[in-house]
Write an enzyme that holds these catalytic residues in place. Sequence first.
Site, PDB file in Angstrom:
ATOM      1  CE1 TYR A  69     -63.558 -40.572  52.942  1.00 36.99           C
ATOM      2  CE2 TYR A  69     -61.080 -40.204  53.450  1.00 36.99           C
ATOM      3  CZ  TYR A  69     -62.402 -39.911  53.221  1.00 36.99           C
ATOM      4  OH  TYR A  69     -62.536 -38.357  53.453  1.00 36.99           O
ATOM      5  CB  CYS A  97     -62.849 -31.866  51.736  1.00 32.49           C
ATOM      6  SG  CYS A  97     -61.928 -33.092  50.494  1.00 32.49           S
TER       7      CYS A  97
END
Length: 354
Positions: free
Chosen positions: A196, A65
Amino acid sequence: MREDGGERATGPEGDVGEETGGKYVEPGGEFTRDQRYIATRITADGRDGYPVEPGRYRLAVSRACPWANRLIIVRRLLGLEAALPMAVAGPTHDARSWTFDLDPGGRDPVLGIERLQEAYFKRFPGYERGITVPAIVDVPTGQVVTNDYAQMSLDLSTQWGAYHREGAPQLYPEHLRAAIDEVNDVVFRDVNNGVYRCGFAGSQEAYDKAYHRLFDRLDWLTDRLTDQRYLVGDTITEADVRLFTTLVRFDPVYHGHFKCNRQKLSEMPVLWAYARDLFQTPGFGDTIDFDHIKRHYYEVHRDINPTGIVPLGPDLSNWLIPHGRESLGGRPFGDGTPPPPPAEPVDPAHTPLR
């Protein structure tokens, strides 16, 4: 300054619902990141009921992450490994939660839990938002304290100072905070979250808008970094940490998987040299596990990559090519010193540049 991100295992519409086989793209729309976090802070004065106390808390992360990677880097640069031990989840998860499947028996050895979700539910039964990493858990109660990761990394600099290592750098110095906050804000909106917005765009129009916004900002960063070694001042700061964790994932993941493909990072000379400079700096590259990174994105985002096949490329050995940015001056750690070799290396089953 407020920033919103985090990697989530579950959550309402608009979240990054990091569910294997789950849904990430809303057809016809733009990706909107959920902005709700547990805002409790761990502070030197304990104003929220959680005082800084070495060994009391556990930092839950996944090396896959980018948001958690920031906390790993800041913790290591400041020498807080002993004061704030780390619980490392695996690179993938199911619809419910990140899991501690890397540990013997599939349980974190200190918290005794299989899923990070258990710490969230212990404080907030039936917690309905995303189960995110990074998060800090109070070991005595087993309850999550905070998942407000942008504030968490700043607090490691400003609230945990009594436990910093000798020679720890100033990552968020007072005289540069306004400038750091300004850079962090635009980098988050257009780059950290921008990749994203490309990858989870639900329409051509939304993708086109996100794509141009991302690469316009990368061009702006190129101009800024052409004649200066770091983003703010002449030393590494919080701003460099936040940009690095996106750049290091760019070629292995975002270029192909998220369609951020005007150029690879390795085809943008200034940003590529800047990223290699940081990667080769103690505390940065030694936190990276490219295998975990690729497995997370390609295995988990099944509506983008239905087969779950993880690509073998690209060749990552070029991260060790000399960067030449010493000629710009600057001192990575200012008046401080590099951190010692990591006590918690990346998964020993993987080579760092696999």
